[in-house]
Design a protein around this motif. Structure first.
Motif, PDB file in Angstrom:
ATOM      1  N   HIS A 164      -6.982 -21.269 -10.236  1.00  0.00           N
ATOM      2  CA  HIS A 164      -6.904 -20.197  -9.245  1.00  0.00           C
ATOM      3  C   HIS A 164      -7.276 -20.649  -7.834  1.00  0.00           C
ATOM      4  O   HIS A 164      -7.203 -19.847  -6.891  1.00  0.00           O
ATOM      5  CB  HIS A 164      -7.812 -19.040  -9.666  1.00  0.00           C
ATOM      6  N   LEU A 216      -7.946 -11.441   2.575  1.00  0.00           N
ATOM      7  CA  LEU A 216      -7.066 -10.690   1.672  1.00  0.00           C
ATOM      8  C   LEU A 216      -6.675 -11.535   0.462  1.00  0.00           C
ATOM      9  O   LEU A 216      -6.648 -11.055  -0.673  1.00  0.00           O
ATOM     10  CB  LEU A 216      -5.816 -10.237   2.426  1.00  0.00           C
ATOM     11  N   ALA A 217      -6.403 -12.817   0.708  1.00  0.00           N
ATOM     12  CA  ALA A 217      -6.047 -13.709  -0.394  1.00  0.00           C
ATOM     13  C   ALA A 217      -7.214 -13.876  -1.358  1.00  0.00           C
ATOM     14  O   ALA A 217      -7.017 -13.961  -2.582  1.00  0.00           O
ATOM     15  CB  ALA A 217      -5.609 -15.063   0.151  1.00  0.00           C
ATOM     16  N   MET A 219      -9.500 -11.614  -2.045  1.00  0.00           N
ATOM     17  CA  MET A 219      -9.576 -10.409  -2.867  1.00  0.00           C
ATOM     18  C   MET A 219      -8.492 -10.406  -3.943  1.00  0.00           C
ATOM     19  O   MET A 219      -8.727  -9.967  -5.078  1.00  0.00           O
ATOM     20  CB  MET A 219      -9.492  -9.166  -1.986  1.00  0.00           C
ATOM     21  N   GLU A 220      -7.324 -10.917  -3.604  1.00  0.00           N
ATOM     22  CA  GLU A 220      -6.248 -11.008  -4.603  1.00  0.00           C
ATOM     23  C   GLU A 220      -6.617 -11.995  -5.708  1.00  0.00           C
ATOM     24  O   GLU A 220      -6.336 -11.752  -6.890  1.00  0.00           O
ATOM     25  CB  GLU A 220      -4.945 -11.430  -3.916  1.00  0.00           C
ATOM     26  N   ARG A 221      -7.246 -13.122  -5.324  1.00  0.00           N
ATOM     27  CA  ARG A 221      -7.688 -14.090  -6.327  1.00  0.00           C
ATOM     28  C   ARG A 221      -8.701 -13.465  -7.269  1.00  0.00           C
ATOM     29  O   ARG A 221      -8.674 -13.686  -8.485  1.00  0.00           O
ATOM     30  CB  ARG A 221      -8.319 -15.322  -5.662  1.00  0.00           C
ATOM     31  N   GLU A 223      -8.984 -10.374  -8.133  1.00  0.00           N
ATOM     32  CA  GLU A 223      -8.330  -9.455  -9.066  1.00  0.00           C
ATOM     33  C   GLU A 223      -7.609 -10.224 -10.172  1.00  0.00           C
ATOM     34  O   GLU A 223      -7.603  -9.803 -11.333  1.00  0.00           O
ATOM     35  CB  GLU A 223      -7.358  -8.544  -8.316  1.00  0.00           C
ATOM     36  N   ALA A 224      -7.020 -11.352  -9.814  1.00  0.00           N
ATOM     37  CA  ALA A 224      -6.390 -12.188 -10.835  1.00  0.00           C
ATOM     38  C   ALA A 224      -7.445 -12.730 -11.793  1.00  0.00           C
ATOM     39  O   ALA A 224      -7.226 -12.817 -13.008  1.00  0.00           O
ATOM     40  CB  ALA A 224      -5.628 -13.337 -10.178  1.00  0.00           C
TER      41      ALA A 224
END
Length: 611
Positions: A164, A216-217, A219-221, A223-224
């Protein structure tokens, strides 16, 4: 033959320290770079890597402090190297600046930060809970509860981090670091070469325009990674019943033992969280919906407890959640404490407090080792300043000068603070200020304190206690040493030159076992103003015996003329000395032959060792 920790021997089972298991896990992941600043309870991890480095296929370094260790690790992982950075919990405070930004930038090669927390303050000045750092930074967290898990989580955490591109926190505690247990090995592949740096300024240079999308990236990581946590084998549900227990870290082991002891395993359901951040919300929500009441068992802060409360409220789940209203928010747990909390949960009678009579053990106050050169420095300082000075102390063996008769620690904050805090105290007190700092701590964070003191005209006498090693955490090398346990240091830095380069002009060098010269140097520097430095240089006796093969041919003994006034014990408190038959005596086995006591009392003599 390769060391077992490095060998590709899948299926073998070895009895390992938790910290050794972490080393093996990193090897199985294909570790390429290891950085650290040593600190108990993490020290055995880097020390093992250091010991194995001549045959290991990785780069290892003892960095000068945790911030630098984190920065070196950052450069390695953005260059594609699988990287491990280790430190104790308070070290993360020092490393926090690069750490929080690295979580924006990411870790293309994979990176684990080992944070060895210390509930109960076994060897630390606080017991902070670094799971909170993970929430602040945006880091996934793995929390092992056994040696096998320590190995597996180190391996899987590095691979997950690389998958990730997310720095990961491996959060251990003292009990996990220092437990021993059987560990089954997996394959240990050749790590090969790092993938190399791939230029991409918008990804690796967090100027404001790039940092905003990086956030933002991140936060996306996360969630993944939450999806990874939902499916993780480290998060499991066991048992049955509508009374639930949620536990993380070493608390999982306490809960398992407590349920076994109490015979209550069939009456409760247990949610074990080994992958605790991001919280696997679906798994937790299903567990909360299946229970009428839940007890959260976690050491220190109510991190998981509060997250479960928020989760329940957001999803309209009516449930009683117990945690820190039942279990303490400080110190280590134990099986009996956890068992009683579970007994309260199920409505059974709690275990009574132990009323067995235990004999009182003799107290053993912390003390400097026999032959420690710091004792000579402190004795001389007391002789010159007595109680007329403020003594600013620091983190290391020399903090053991706290107690009488030495009494040379009036305040202490953190690594390197003696100089800076001492300078602050000098501005608002009329008494002279003497700041003590060790050689390793000097390179860790004393240099900036010296620079600040010179720049701001502080009136402070800085005493650098140079015992040639990082003594308290296990004799690790630092930039000033000339010899290490595995060979010479090719680039030793000279403390006097460094201090002089920072603008200090009044510098004295002494051997603290030469009391006449040490006292004279203190007296001379006492009469001066501004920043002045005394370097007290003599190897730690344990280190000297181990590395320099130095053993004194002499030991001290007390002559028959001893008058029983015990001034030697009262002023030095050397553990090699004791009272016997109304007189002082010296244990020749403990005596290191430093001969400091001969300079304090005329009734003490020297003789050949073994005679």
């Amino acid at each position: 033959m390769a060391n077992p920790l490095l060998a590709d021997t899948p299926g073998e089972i070895h009895l390992l320290l938790g910290n050794e298991a972490i080393v093996r896990g990193a090897v199985e992941a294909g570790i390429q770079v290891v950085t650290c600043y040593p600190g108990t309870p993490s020290s055995e991890v880097p020390d093992t890597f250091y010991r194995l480095s001549p045959e290991g296929k990785y780069y290892f370094e003892y960095s000068v402090n945790e911030k630098v260790a984190m920065e070196v690790a950052s450069g390695a992982t953005v260059s594609g190297a699988m990287t491990l950075c280790t430190m104790k919990h308070v070290g993360v405070n020092v490393a926090a600046d690069p750490l929080l930004t690295l979580c924006y930038v990411g870790a293309p090669g994979g990176l684990i930060l080992l944070s060895a927390d210390d509930p109960g303050c076994h060897s630390s000045q606080n017991e902070q809970d670094n799971r909170i750092y993970a929430r602040l930074a945006g880091m996934p967290v793995l929390e092992p509860a056994s040696a096998q898990e320590a190995k597996n989580m180190a391996r899987d955490g590095l691979l997950l981090s690389k998958k990730h591109g997310a720095p990961l926190l491996l959060r251990t505690t003292t009990r996990v670091n220092h437990l021993r247990g059987p560990v089954e090995f997996g394959p240990a592949p050749d790590p090969g070469k790092p993938e190399g740096f791939k230029r991409n300024p918008s990804k690796f240079v967090p100027i404001p325009a790039f940092a905003r999308p990086m956030h933002l990236a991140l936060m996306e990581r996360m969630e993944a990674l939450r999806e990874e946590a939902e499916q993780s084998p480290y998060n499991t549900v066991s048992g049955q019943g509508d009374l639930g227990i949620v536990c993380s870290g070493i608390s999982r082991a306490y809960v398992a033992d407590a349920l076994d002891n109490a015979g209550l395993a069939a009456k409760v359901s247990v949610l074990n969280l080994g992958f605790s951040n991001p919280l696997p919300e679906r798994l937790c929500l299903d567990f909360l919906k299946s229970a009428s009441k839940v007890l959260v068992v976690e050491e220190l802060e109510p991190v998981v407890e509060n997250e479960l409360r928020v989760l329940a409220q957001k999803n309209g789940v009516e449930i009683e959640i117990l945690g820190k209203d039942t279990l303490p928010r400080y110190g280590e747990f134990n099986v009996t404490m956890v068992e009683n909390a579970i007994r309260e949960l199920v409505g059974e009678e709690v275990l009574p407090a132990c009323d067995c009579e235990m004999p009182e053990l003799p107290t053993r106050p912390p003390n400097l080792c026999a032959g420690c050169p710091h004792r000579g420095t402190y004795y001389a300082a007391r002789k010159v300043f007595g109680d007329d000075a403020l003594y600013s102390s620091d983190i290391g063996c020399y903090t053991l000068g706290l107690l009488p008769p030495l009494k040379t620690a009036d305040f202490l904050i953190c690594m390197g603070s003696s100089i800076s805090a001492g300078g602050g105290a000098s501005k608002v007190n009329d008494k002279p200020v003497v700041a003590f700092i060790g050689d390793s701590t000097f390179f860790h964070s004393g240099l900036t304190g010296i620079a600040n003191a010179v720049f701001n005209s502080h009136d402070v006498l800085v005493v650098v206690l140079d015992n040639r090693t990082t003594a308290m955490t296990g004799h690790q090398p630092h930039p000033g040493v000339d010899k290490t346990v595995i060979g010479e240091n090719d680039h030793p830095l000279d403390i006097e030159s460094a201090v002089r380069g920072l603008g200090v002009t009044e510098i004295r060098n002494v051997n603290p076992f030469n009391q006449k010269k040490t006292v004279a140097a203190f007296e001379e520097l006492k009469e001066m103003k501004g920043v002045r430095v005394l370097i007290a240089k003599e190897p730690c006796p344990l280190y000297a015996r181990r590395v320099y093969k130095k053993v004194s041919p002499q030991v001290a003994y007390v002559a028959d003329t001893c008058n029983g006034r015990f001034e030697c014990l009262d002023h030095l408190a050397c553990p090699a000395m004791y009272k016997e038959g109304g007189k002082a005596a010296v244990n020749p086995i403990l005596c290191n032959g430093c001969m400091l006591c001969l300079q304090v009392c005329g009734h003490i003599k020297a003789k050949k060792r073994g005679s």
